[in-house]
Design an enzyme around this catalytic site. Structure first.
Site, PDB file in Angstrom:
ATOM      1  N   ASP A  83       4.286  -4.966   6.082  1.00  0.00           N
ATOM      2  CA  ASP A  83       4.394  -6.355   6.483  1.00  0.00           C
ATOM      3  C   ASP A  83       4.617  -7.347   5.326  1.00  0.00           C
ATOM      4  O   ASP A  83       5.548  -8.157   5.344  1.00  0.00           O
ATOM      5  CB  ASP A  83       3.030  -6.628   7.129  1.00  0.00           C
ATOM      6  CG  ASP A  83       3.054  -7.788   8.043  1.00  0.00           C
ATOM      7  OD1 ASP A  83       3.863  -7.768   8.966  1.00  0.00           O
ATOM      8  OD2 ASP A  83       2.259  -8.719   7.795  1.00  0.00           O
ATOM      9  N   ARG A  88      -6.090  -1.900   8.932  1.00  0.00           N
ATOM     10  CA  ARG A  88      -5.843  -3.314   8.643  1.00  0.00           C
ATOM     11  C   ARG A  88      -5.602  -4.134   9.906  1.00  0.00           C
ATOM     12  O   ARG A  88      -4.509  -4.546  10.217  1.00  0.00           O
ATOM     13  CB  ARG A  88      -4.637  -3.446   7.700  1.00  0.00           C
ATOM     14  CG  ARG A  88      -4.722  -4.717   6.891  1.00  0.00           C
ATOM     15  CD  ARG A  88      -3.797  -4.758   5.740  1.00  0.00           C
ATOM     16  NE  ARG A  88      -2.399  -4.811   6.114  1.00  0.00           N
ATOM     17  CZ  ARG A  88      -1.426  -5.130   5.285  1.00  0.00           C
ATOM     18  NH1 ARG A  88      -1.697  -5.443   4.058  1.00  0.00           N
ATOM     19  NH2 ARG A  88      -0.194  -5.141   5.677  1.00  0.00           N
ATOM     20  N   ARG A 102       0.757  -4.916  -6.236  1.00  0.00           N
ATOM     21  CA  ARG A 102       0.742  -6.207  -5.548  1.00  0.00           C
ATOM     22  C   ARG A 102       1.240  -7.209  -6.581  1.00  0.00           C
ATOM     23  O   ARG A 102       0.911  -7.126  -7.756  1.00  0.00           O
ATOM     24  CB  ARG A 102      -0.662  -6.532  -5.058  1.00  0.00           C
ATOM     25  CG  ARG A 102      -1.203  -5.413  -4.147  1.00  0.00           C
ATOM     26  CD  ARG A 102      -1.596  -5.903  -2.771  1.00  0.00           C
ATOM     27  NE  ARG A 102      -1.178  -5.019  -1.690  1.00  0.00           N
ATOM     28  CZ  ARG A 102      -1.852  -3.946  -1.239  1.00  0.00           C
ATOM     29  NH1 ARG A 102      -2.965  -3.587  -1.791  1.00  0.00           N
ATOM     30  NH2 ARG A 102      -1.402  -3.255  -0.214  1.00  0.00           N
ATOM     31  N   THR A 144       3.804   2.555   5.780  1.00  0.00           N
ATOM     32  CA  THR A 144       2.400   2.139   5.819  1.00  0.00           C
ATOM     33  C   THR A 144       1.650   3.060   6.773  1.00  0.00           C
ATOM     34  O   THR A 144       2.184   3.405   7.837  1.00  0.00           O
ATOM     35  CB  THR A 144       2.218   0.680   6.278  1.00  0.00           C
ATOM     36  OG1 THR A 144       0.864   0.494   6.717  1.00  0.00           O
ATOM     37  CG2 THR A 144       3.118   0.296   7.431  1.00  0.00           C
ATOM     38  N   ASP A 197      -0.779   2.270   8.507  1.00  0.00           N
ATOM     39  CA  ASP A 197      -1.399   1.506   9.596  1.00  0.00           C
ATOM     40  C   ASP A 197      -0.585   1.479  10.890  1.00  0.00           C
ATOM     41  O   ASP A 197      -1.115   1.162  11.954  1.00  0.00           O
ATOM     42  CB  ASP A 197      -1.640   0.049   9.158  1.00  0.00           C
ATOM     43  CG  ASP A 197      -2.493  -0.033   7.910  1.00  0.00           C
ATOM     44  OD1 ASP A 197      -3.303   0.882   7.704  1.00  0.00           O
ATOM     45  OD2 ASP A 197      -2.354  -1.006   7.149  1.00  0.00           O
ATOM     46  N   GLY A 218       0.828  -1.214   0.000  1.00  0.00           N
ATOM     47  CA  GLY A 218       0.000   0.000   0.000  1.00  0.00           C
ATOM     48  C   GLY A 218       0.857   1.257   0.000  1.00  0.00           C
ATOM     49  O   GLY A 218       1.869   1.310   0.686  1.00  0.00           O
ATOM     50  N   ASP A 228       1.453  -0.688  11.879  1.00  0.00           N
ATOM     51  CA  ASP A 228       1.296  -2.011  12.492  1.00  0.00           C
ATOM     52  C   ASP A 228       2.570  -2.851  12.460  1.00  0.00           C
ATOM     53  O   ASP A 228       2.501  -4.081  12.523  1.00  0.00           O
ATOM     54  CB  ASP A 228       0.142  -2.770  11.810  1.00  0.00           C
ATOM     55  CG  ASP A 228       0.361  -2.916  10.306  1.00  0.00           C
ATOM     56  OD1 ASP A 228       1.290  -2.299   9.767  1.00  0.00           O
ATOM     57  OD2 ASP A 228      -0.416  -3.652   9.677  1.00  0.00           O
TER      58      ASP A 228
HETATM   59  P1  ADP Z   1       2.312  -4.422   2.440  1.00  0.00           P
HETATM   60  O1  ADP Z   1       3.776  -4.445   2.178  1.00  0.00           O
HETATM   61  O2  ADP Z   1       1.755  -3.028   2.449  1.00  0.00           O
HETATM   62  O3  ADP Z   1       1.928  -5.232   3.666  1.00  0.00           O
HETATM   63  P2  ADP Z   1       1.205  -6.580   0.704  1.00  0.00           P
HETATM   64  O4  ADP Z   1       0.776  -7.426   1.838  1.00  0.00           O
HETATM   65  O5  ADP Z   1       0.297  -6.411  -0.440  1.00  0.00           O
HETATM   66  O6  ADP Z   1       1.570  -5.076   1.179  1.00  0.00           O
HETATM   67  O7  ADP Z   1       2.598  -7.163   0.155  1.00  0.00           O
HETATM   68  C1  ADP Z   1       3.270  -6.550  -0.902  1.00  0.00           C
HETATM   69  C2  ADP Z   1       3.894  -7.584  -1.807  1.00  0.00           C
HETATM   70  O8  ADP Z   1       4.873  -8.336  -1.078  1.00  0.00           O
HETATM   71  C3  ADP Z   1       2.939  -8.654  -2.345  1.00  0.00           C
HETATM   72  O9  ADP Z   1       2.210  -8.204  -3.460  1.00  0.00           O
HETATM   73  C4  ADP Z   1       3.906  -9.769  -2.729  1.00  0.00           C
HETATM   74  O10 ADP Z   1       4.521  -9.510  -3.966  1.00  0.00           O
HETATM   75  C5  ADP Z   1       4.963  -9.646  -1.626  1.00  0.00           C
HETATM   76  N1  ADP Z   1       4.689 -10.668  -0.602  1.00  0.00           N
HETATM   77  C6  ADP Z   1       3.812 -10.598   0.426  1.00  0.00           C
HETATM   78  N2  ADP Z   1       3.782 -11.742   1.139  1.00  0.00           N
HETATM   79  C7  ADP Z   1       4.666 -12.584   0.522  1.00  0.00           C
HETATM   80  C8  ADP Z   1       5.088 -13.945   0.730  1.00  0.00           C
HETATM   81  N3  ADP Z   1       4.588 -14.674   1.728  1.00  0.00           N
HETATM   82  N4  ADP Z   1       6.022 -14.447  -0.109  1.00  0.00           N
HETATM   83  C9  ADP Z   1       6.529 -13.719  -1.112  1.00  0.00           C
HETATM   84  N5  ADP Z   1       6.162 -12.459  -1.383  1.00  0.00           N
HETATM   85  C10 ADP Z   1       5.251 -11.883  -0.592  1.00  0.00           C
END
Ligand code: ADP
Length: 327
Positions: free
Chosen positions: A107, A176, A76, A130, A132, A15, A134
């Site tokens: 995260d 979130r 994403r 982020t 959030d 995000g 968090d």
């Molecule tokens: P944020 O970083 O804001 O928490 P996301 O949860 O959408 O956002 O994660 C961002 C990107 O990180 C995902 O689109 C994916 O490419 C990568 N990612 C997240 N979790 C995993 C995972 N378990 N293994 C590999 N890549 C991951």
């Protein structure tokens, strides 16, 4: 083998958050100041796989410190969750002679980074971006302060209608599954209560609220609700309130994406600048697989595993503050 740090790759992922641009600027300029080349990777891990990688100079980050969002774009990327996707990403890292990565995100971004660093020998440093707030191991994430300020500006406006019409407003904010934005925006906007996911498992917060007679001396009220399946969101709570207390004139506002945008506050620009510089310092120090954090106004290094896995508790005593101040 000698540690080589001649070129870094830089991306934003997950995000978007206001202040990410200030971090991009700080990383780029600190790297160049130290004689390190910068490869900007567009659209997060997606661009690492699809090879959207360009050289960045100091001018590429001119005039962006005040802009919300991220000039590097974000996306994403489900493909990065697969070993095949990560193999292509690594091939591009080799192709561009990238020696280390700086990733700005939340995260999920750090979870991906940690897995990638386990599979391939690539040092990665993360910067928490982020709204959030968090992530464990940092008092603040980049974007949180700006979002908080955006929320209170909106709540101040809603308050005018709430008091004119003597209504009860449930205002839903982002987070979130974390209650930081809800709890602190409630305090800062003088709301009557905050409903947060962290407390939901212990008590029925709506019942608790009514039990405290929160409208005894008032005819208008604002309740800030953290978005979450756990809280039921503002709509769920409003529905219940209408059923259980038909005497109240209940309204709902879901603030939504307005909370993500806008020019970053001074605080977010400052922490983003400090964290960006600290990320390059950490790499020069041969640190890897850590997130840069800020605790008691000092820069700290937090292992990815801790930042991701450990829960960052909200200070529930703030609920007490809120309750006292809303009599
Ligand atoms: P944020 O970083 O804001 O928490 P996301 O949860 O959408 O956002 O994660 C961002 C990107 O990180 C995902 O689109 C994916 O490419 C990568 N990612 C997240 N979790 C995993 C995972 N378990 N293994 C590999 N890549 C991951």
């Amino acid at each position: 083998m000698q540690y080589k740090l001649e070129c870094i790759g830089l991306l934003t992922s997950g995000g978007d958050a206001p202040g990410m641009n200030a971090a991009i600027r700080a990383v780029t300029r600190t790297a160049i100041y130290n004689g390190i080349r910068v490869k900007a990777i567009y659209r997060g891990y997606k661009g690492l796989i699809s090879d959207e990688i360009v050289d960045f100079q100091t001018q590429n980050v001119s005039n962006i410190i005040q802009q919300g969002g991220t000039i590097l774009k974000t996306a994403r990327c489900p493909e990065f969750r697969t070993p095949e996707g990560r193999k292509i990403a690594y091939d591009n890292i080799l192709k561009h002679n990238i020696d280390a990565l700086v990733v700005i995100g939340g995260d999920g971004t750090f979870t991906g980074a940690r897995i990638f660093a386990q599979e391939y020998n690539i040092p990665i440093v993360g910067i928490p971006g982020t709204i959030d707030n968090d992530l464990y191991g940092t008092d603040s994430t980049i974007g949180y302060d700006t979002a908080l300020n955006t929320i209170i500006e909106a709540v101040d406006k809603i308050r005018d209608t709430a008091s004119s019409h003597e209504r009860l407003f449930f205002i839903e904010v982002m987070g979130r599954d974390a209650g930081f934005l809800a709890l602190n925006s409630a305090i800062a906007s003088g709301a009557e209560a905050a409903i947060i996911p962290e407390r939901e498992t212990k008590v029925d917060q709506l019942e608790e609220l009514i039990g405290h007679g929160f409208r005894k001396s008032k005819n208008s009220s604002i309740v800030i609700v953290a978005e979450s399946d756990v809280t039921g969101g503002a709509n769920g709570l409003a529905e219940r309130m209408r059923k259980e207390h038909p005497e109240y004139d209940v309204r709902v506002t879901i603030l939504g994406h307005i909370q993500r945008g806008g020019s970053p506050t001074a605080y977010d620009r400052i922490i983003a600048s400090r964290m960006g510089t600290a990320a390059i310092d950490a790499l020069l120090d041969e640190q890897r697989n850590i997130m840069i954090g800020i605790v008691n106004n000092e820069i700290v290094h937090v292992p990815f595993t801790k930042a991701i896995k450990d829960d960052k508790p909200v200070d529930e005593s703030l609920l007490g503050v809120l309750q006292i101040l809303s009599i």
